[in-house]
Design a protein around this motif. Structure first.
Motif, PDB file in Angstrom:
ATOM      1  N   GLY A   1       7.041 -33.344  54.534  1.00 12.52           N
ATOM      2  CA  GLY A   1       7.621 -34.687  54.620  1.00 12.52           C
ATOM      3  C   GLY A   1       9.127 -34.670  54.434  1.00 12.52           C
ATOM      4  N   THR A   2       9.720 -33.473  54.518  1.00 15.63           N
ATOM      5  CA  THR A   2      11.163 -33.311  54.341  1.00 15.63           C
ATOM      6  C   THR A   2      11.702 -32.360  55.418  1.00 15.63           C
ATOM      7  N   THR A   3      13.010 -32.411  55.619  1.00 14.76           N
ATOM      8  CA  THR A   3      13.662 -31.477  56.546  1.00 14.76           C
ATOM      9  C   THR A   3      13.420 -30.043  56.086  1.00 14.76           C
TER      10      THR A   3
ATOM     11  N   LEU B   1       1.257 -33.562  55.664  1.00 13.99           N
ATOM     12  CA  LEU B   1       2.101 -34.760  55.649  1.00 13.99           C
ATOM     13  C   LEU B   1       1.277 -35.927  55.132  1.00 13.99           C
ATOM     14  N   ALA B   2       1.972 -36.858  54.453  1.00 12.00           N
ATOM     15  CA  ALA B   2       1.247 -37.979  53.845  1.00 12.00           C
ATOM     16  C   ALA B   2       0.736 -38.968  54.890  1.00 12.00           C
ATOM     17  N   GLY B   3       1.448 -39.068  56.015  1.00 14.51           N
ATOM     18  CA  GLY B   3       1.069 -40.045  57.029  1.00 14.51           C
ATOM     19  C   GLY B   3       1.738 -41.397  56.818  1.00 14.51           C
TER      20      GLY B   3
ATOM     21  N   VAL C   1      -0.735 -28.490  61.243  1.00 16.36           N
ATOM     22  CA  VAL C   1      -0.403 -29.720  60.507  1.00 16.36           C
ATOM     23  C   VAL C   1      -1.688 -30.452  60.154  1.00 16.36           C
ATOM     24  N   ARG C   2      -1.752 -30.954  58.939  1.00 15.26           N
ATOM     25  CA  ARG C   2      -2.806 -31.900  58.571  1.00 15.26           C
ATOM     26  C   ARG C   2      -2.113 -33.148  58.026  1.00 15.26           C
ATOM     27  N   ILE C   3      -2.738 -34.295  58.228  1.00 10.43           N
ATOM     28  CA  ILE C   3      -2.075 -35.546  57.841  1.00 10.43           C
ATOM     29  C   ILE C   3      -3.012 -36.406  56.992  1.00 10.43           C
TER      30      ILE C   3
ATOM     31  N   PHE D   1      -5.094 -36.280  49.969  1.00  6.93           N
ATOM     32  CA  PHE D   1      -6.208 -35.370  49.659  1.00  6.93           C
ATOM     33  C   PHE D   1      -7.239 -36.061  48.770  1.00  6.93           C
ATOM     34  N   GLY D   2      -6.847 -37.194  48.178  1.00  6.09           N
ATOM     35  CA  GLY D   2      -7.713 -37.830  47.197  1.00  6.09           C
ATOM     36  C   GLY D   2      -7.409 -37.301  45.794  1.00  6.09           C
ATOM     37  N   GLY D   3      -6.132 -37.356  45.421  1.00  3.95           N
ATOM     38  CA  GLY D   3      -5.731 -36.954  44.075  1.00  3.95           C
ATOM     39  C   GLY D   3      -5.712 -35.445  43.885  1.00  3.95           C
TER      40      GLY D   3
ATOM     41  N   PRO E   1      12.263 -35.185  46.512  1.00  3.36           N
ATOM     42  CA  PRO E   1      12.406 -35.200  45.040  1.00  3.36           C
ATOM     43  C   PRO E   1      11.886 -36.474  44.376  1.00  3.36           C
ATOM     44  N   PHE E   2      11.740 -37.559  45.146  1.00  4.51           N
ATOM     45  CA  PHE E   2      11.222 -38.806  44.550  1.00  4.51           C
ATOM     46  C   PHE E   2       9.719 -38.975  44.763  1.00  4.51           C
ATOM     47  N   ALA E   3       9.072 -38.010  45.384  1.00  4.14           N
ATOM     48  CA  ALA E   3       7.618 -38.104  45.608  1.00  4.14           C
ATOM     49  C   ALA E   3       6.904 -37.559  44.366  1.00  4.14           C
TER      50      ALA E   3
ATOM     51  N   THR F   1      21.363 -46.197  46.962  1.00  3.65           N
ATOM     52  CA  THR F   1      20.682 -45.008  47.471  1.00  3.65           C
ATOM     53  C   THR F   1      19.955 -44.276  46.342  1.00  3.65           C
ATOM     54  N   LYS F   2      18.942 -43.525  46.721  1.00  3.46           N
ATOM     55  CA  LYS F   2      18.376 -42.560  45.773  1.00  3.46           C
ATOM     56  C   LYS F   2      19.234 -41.298  45.816  1.00  3.46           C
ATOM     57  N   ASP F   3      19.193 -40.506  44.767  1.00  2.00           N
ATOM     58  CA  ASP F   3      19.888 -39.214  44.777  1.00  2.00           C
ATOM     59  C   ASP F   3      19.002 -38.196  45.508  1.00  2.00           C
TER      60      ASP F   3
HETATM   61  P1  NAP Z   1       3.928 -39.957  46.284  1.00  2.74           P
HETATM   62  O1  NAP Z   1       4.098 -41.340  45.785  1.00  2.74           O
HETATM   63  O2  NAP Z   1       4.329 -38.841  45.428  1.00  2.74           O
HETATM   64  O3  NAP Z   1       2.413 -39.697  46.679  1.00  2.74           O
HETATM   65  C1  NAP Z   1       1.470 -40.733  46.811  1.00  2.74           C
HETATM   66  C2  NAP Z   1       0.244 -40.163  47.460  1.00  2.74           C
HETATM   67  O4  NAP Z   1       0.485 -39.878  48.832  1.00  2.74           O
HETATM   68  C3  NAP Z   1      -0.217 -38.850  46.863  1.00  2.74           C
HETATM   69  O5  NAP Z   1      -0.952 -39.051  45.692  1.00  2.74           O
HETATM   70  C4  NAP Z   1      -0.993 -38.257  48.005  1.00  2.74           C
HETATM   71  O6  NAP Z   1      -2.250 -38.904  48.141  1.00  2.74           O
HETATM   72  C5  NAP Z   1      -0.193 -38.688  49.216  1.00  2.74           C
HETATM   73  N1  NAP Z   1       0.796 -37.699  49.654  1.00  2.74           N
HETATM   74  C6  NAP Z   1       2.124 -37.657  49.366  1.00  2.74           C
HETATM   75  N2  NAP Z   1       2.695 -36.635  49.989  1.00  2.74           N
HETATM   76  C7  NAP Z   1       1.742 -35.994  50.663  1.00  2.74           C
HETATM   77  C8  NAP Z   1       1.722 -34.867  51.518  1.00  2.74           C
HETATM   78  N3  NAP Z   1       2.842 -34.182  51.813  1.00  2.74           N
HETATM   79  N4  NAP Z   1       0.519 -34.502  52.063  1.00  2.74           N
HETATM   80  C9  NAP Z   1      -0.600 -35.200  51.777  1.00  2.74           C
HETATM   81  N5  NAP Z   1      -0.655 -36.275  50.993  1.00  2.74           N
HETATM   82  C10 NAP Z   1       0.515 -36.679  50.456  1.00  2.74           C
HETATM   83  O7  NAP Z   1       4.635 -39.797  47.716  1.00  2.74           O
HETATM   84  P2  NAP Z   1       5.694 -40.750  48.454  1.00  2.74           P
HETATM   85  O8  NAP Z   1       6.905 -40.881  47.599  1.00  2.74           O
HETATM   86  O9  NAP Z   1       4.987 -41.962  48.955  1.00  2.74           O
HETATM   87  O10 NAP Z   1       6.070 -39.801  49.674  1.00  2.74           O
HETATM   88  C11 NAP Z   1       5.125 -39.576  50.698  1.00  2.74           C
HETATM   89  C12 NAP Z   1       5.673 -38.497  51.606  1.00  2.74           C
HETATM   90  O11 NAP Z   1       6.928 -38.910  52.133  1.00  2.74           O
HETATM   91  C13 NAP Z   1       5.895 -37.164  50.897  1.00  2.74           C
HETATM   92  O12 NAP Z   1       5.335 -36.161  51.704  1.00  2.74           O
HETATM   93  C14 NAP Z   1       7.409 -37.039  50.786  1.00  2.74           C
HETATM   94  O13 NAP Z   1       7.832 -35.699  50.930  1.00  2.74           O
HETATM   95  C15 NAP Z   1       7.904 -37.914  51.922  1.00  2.74           C
HETATM   96  N6  NAP Z   1       9.159 -38.611  51.609  1.00  2.74           N
HETATM   97  C16 NAP Z   1       9.252 -39.369  50.478  1.00  2.74           C
HETATM   98  C17 NAP Z   1      10.448 -39.997  50.178  1.00  2.74           C
HETATM   99  C18 NAP Z   1      10.625 -40.812  48.928  1.00  2.74           C
HETATM  100  O14 NAP Z   1      11.724 -41.348  48.701  1.00  2.74           O
HETATM  101  N7  NAP Z   1       9.606 -40.937  48.075  1.00  2.74           N
HETATM  102  C19 NAP Z   1      11.540 -39.872  51.053  1.00  2.74           C
HETATM  103  C20 NAP Z   1      11.403 -39.093  52.207  1.00  2.74           C
HETATM  104  C21 NAP Z   1      10.207 -38.464  52.468  1.00  2.74           C
HETATM  105  P3  NAP Z   1      -3.600 -38.285  47.495  1.00  2.74           P
HETATM  106  O15 NAP Z   1      -3.451 -38.519  46.040  1.00  2.74           O
HETATM  107  O16 NAP Z   1      -4.682 -39.057  48.154  1.00  2.74           O
HETATM  108  O17 NAP Z   1      -3.594 -36.831  47.841  1.00  2.74           O
END
Ligand code: NAP
Length: 260
Positions: free
Chosen positions: A16-18, A41-43, A56-58, A61-63, A85-87, A205-207
């Motif tokens: 989900g990142t570069t 990827l989270a989708g 790739v899988r999207i 996972f369910g925690g 970093p904020f995930a 912005t976020k850092d």
């Molecule tokens: P998060 O709050 O940490 O995660 C929430 C839930 O989303 C996780 O519990 C997991 O679900 C699922 N998830 C997150 N990343 C996943 C991945 N790479 N593959 C499969 N499931 C994933 O995540 P978020 O902040 O919403 O970010 C989601 C995605 O966007 C991440 O992959 C992250 O790298 C990308 N992203 C986030 C930001 C940001 O600012 N947060 C910015 C740019 C990109 P389950 O518990 O069901 O497994």
């Protein structure tokens, strides 16, 4: 240094990142045979940028338990957390799941940004903290904290917001919001023009770190605009961490094939 002619190993990259996209390419190039690379990827994004190589899988996972099951069922030898970093939830889940499944974990986390002379940064700990600070700082806001974070600003009725997001927001937004859908990288000339055209007087912005979205900080500095910057959450302790994809490829080689 001897590399076995054929050793089948499987790496799961939480992406989900570069950096995650590049890492998939780097690992596949470094180990053209004997290494299966899967990116998860989270989708969240409608049309995600796909990794440079590998499978790739999207979807979630369910925690952590679901992720641990996935690691076992797919015979994963190394888990690399290359998420943003904020995930925080997926990062915490990765640490728990790796421990549970007995799979080594490596984190790839780009360094945060550091201020330089001329910057007018206001660090805060959360989006809510950013919303509290905003009214005293400006009235025309460039908000780049992502569509899911817009809700934290929805109660602010006075400032006008230009919310730049990858996909259009679906949840609550501040009443005076214009949405600009765009995806980085962004260049400095474009960021200067954006601030000027919209008469932006504060940036939020976020850092996030990295180069793809950093030009907005330079443009804000040049224009003398304050920046409300949300500090990074603390990552889990005890997880070996590298700062860029090349380092991650090298560490993965050591961990998987004992290549040094
Ligand atoms: P998060 O709050 O940490 O995660 C929430 C839930 O989303 C996780 O519990 C997991 O679900 C699922 N998830 C997150 N990343 C996943 C991945 N790479 N593959 C499969 N499931 C994933 O995540 P978020 O902040 O919403 O970010 C989601 C995605 O966007 C991440 O992959 C992250 O790298 C990308 N992203 C986030 C930001 C940001 O600012 N947060 C910015 C740019 C990109 P389950 O518990 O069901 O497994």
């Amino acid at each position: 240094m001897t590399r076995p002619a054929r050793v089948d190993r499987h790496v799961l990259i939480l992406g989900g990142t570069t950096e995650g996209r590049r890492l998939a390419g780097g690992l596949s190039a470094a180990h053209p045979t004997g290494l299966r690379v899967t990116t998860s990827l989270a989708g969240r994004v409608a049309a995600p940028r796909l990794p440079e190589a590998g499978e790739v899988r999207i979807g979630g996972f369910g925690g952590s338990a679901g992720l641990a099951d996935w690691l076992r069922e797919h015979a994963v030898d190394l888990l690399i957390d290359a998420t943003h970093p904020f995930a925080v939830r997926i990062t915490a889940n990765a640490a728990r799941a790796a421990g549970e499944a007995g799979v080594p974990l490596l984190a790839l986390r780009r360094p945060g940004w550091t201020p330089v002379p001329g910057d007018r940064w206001h660090p805060v700990d959360s989006l809510a903290g950013a919303a509290d600070l905003l009214p005293g700082l400006g009235s025309r806001v460039l908000l780049t904290t992502g569509r899911l974070g817009l809700e934290s600003f929805a109660h602010l009725t006075e400032p006008w917001f230009l919310a730049r997001t990858v996909d259009p927001p679906t949840g609550p937004c501040p009443p005076r919001t214009t949405v600009l859908t765009a995806r980085g990288p962004f260049d400095l000339d474009g960021e200067r023009a954006l601030l000027r055209e919209h008469r932006i007087d504060v940036l939020v912005t976020k850092d996030s770190g990295g180069t793809a979205t950093a030009p907005k900080l330079t443009a804000a500095r040049e224009a003398g605009i304050p920046v409300v910057i949300v500090r990074r959450p603390e990552p889990p302790t005890g997880v070996p961490t590298v700062a860029d994809p090349a380092e991650a490829v090298a560490r993965a080689g050591e961990l998987l094939f004992d290549v040094r």
